[in-house]
Design a protein around this motif. Sequence first.
Motif, mmCIF file in Angstrom:
data_model
loop_
_atom_site.group_PDB
_atom_site.id
_atom_site.type_symbol
_atom_site.label_atom_id
_atom_site.label_comp_id
_atom_site.label_asym_id
_atom_site.label_seq_id
_atom_site.Cartn_x
_atom_site.Cartn_y
_atom_site.Cartn_z
ATOM 1 N N ALA A 1 0.830 -1.207 0.000
ATOM 2 C CA ALA A 1 0.000 0.000 0.000
ATOM 3 C C ALA A 1 0.867 1.261 0.000
ATOM 4 C CB ALA A 1 -0.947 0.000 1.205
ATOM 5 N N GLU A 2 1.914 1.280 0.817
ATOM 6 C CA GLU A 2 2.791 2.455 0.864
ATOM 7 C C GLU A 2 3.579 2.620 -0.440
ATOM 8 O OE1 GLU A 2 5.025 3.526 4.266
ATOM 9 O OE2 GLU A 2 3.475 2.809 5.660
ATOM 10 N N ARG B 1 1.168 4.035 -2.979
ATOM 11 C CA ARG B 1 0.887 5.444 -2.650
ATOM 12 C C ARG B 1 2.056 6.324 -3.103
ATOM 13 N NH1 ARG B 1 -1.774 4.443 1.514
ATOM 14 N NH2 ARG B 1 -0.078 3.934 2.920
ATOM 15 N N ARG B 2 3.256 5.896 -2.816
ATOM 16 C CA ARG B 2 4.449 6.672 -3.224
ATOM 17 C C ARG B 2 4.540 6.719 -4.748
ATOM 18 N NH1 ARG B 2 8.015 10.288 -1.604
ATOM 19 N NH2 ARG B 2 10.167 9.962 -2.245
ATOM 20 N N SER C 1 2.081 6.613 -6.864
ATOM 21 C CA SER C 1 1.034 7.539 -7.312
ATOM 22 C C SER C 1 1.471 8.994 -7.121
ATOM 23 C CB SER C 1 -0.259 7.260 -6.562
ATOM 24 O OG SER C 1 -1.255 8.151 -6.945
ATOM 25 N N ASP C 2 2.116 9.279 -6.001
ATOM 26 C CA ASP C 2 2.581 10.646 -5.709
ATOM 27 C C ASP C 2 3.696 11.089 -6.647
ATOM 28 O OD1 ASP C 2 0.792 10.740 -3.608
ATOM 29 O OD2 ASP C 2 2.305 10.428 -2.036
#
Length: 185
Positions: free
Chosen positions: A174-175, A178-179, A181-182
């Motif tokens: 998940a992290e 998320r990274r 995507s950022d």
Amino acid sequence: MNIFSPTLAIVSQKGPTIMLASGKRFDLLDPSGSDFDIDDVAHGLAHVCRYAGQCRKFYSVAEHSILVSETVADFAYEALLHDAAEAFIGDITRPLKQLLPDYKAIEADIEEAINERFGLSKAAKPVIKEADLRVLAAEQMQVMAPECADWAVEAGIAPADITVRGLLPQQAKAEFLRRFSDLRP
């Protein structure tokens, strides 16, 4: 023509393939022609333990990749994906890699497919290499046997200011996503 060998548990199409958790197949000899996406990469990296599992607590390649990405000022996107090939071929220790020239060629082909798929800059390599070594020095002090990171002191490598949390695979995936995507351009 697909050939199934119960002894080897592989299905051959163009070359030896592996089944991904998503149900897609990844051809080790035709990585560019394989159907994979960032979720496949994140899932694989989150479930692969660094150091052939010989660390004091579970520490995934996904968490390592996040830390390297957070360590660099430039090329954070490329740093996040610097070990993405390991999602498909595992994290082989450096001493073993040196004994496997075919492995290194396969790894290079997979890295090239990942570079193309995600639009990574090749100019990032020296920046990432330095950050990777700094993170390696810091993480070895935190998760490996005492004195494992003595090489860094001798080589003059300053450990990165990071903290290994030992994320569970689901958290690491998940992290990582998320990274990604950022950072994705």
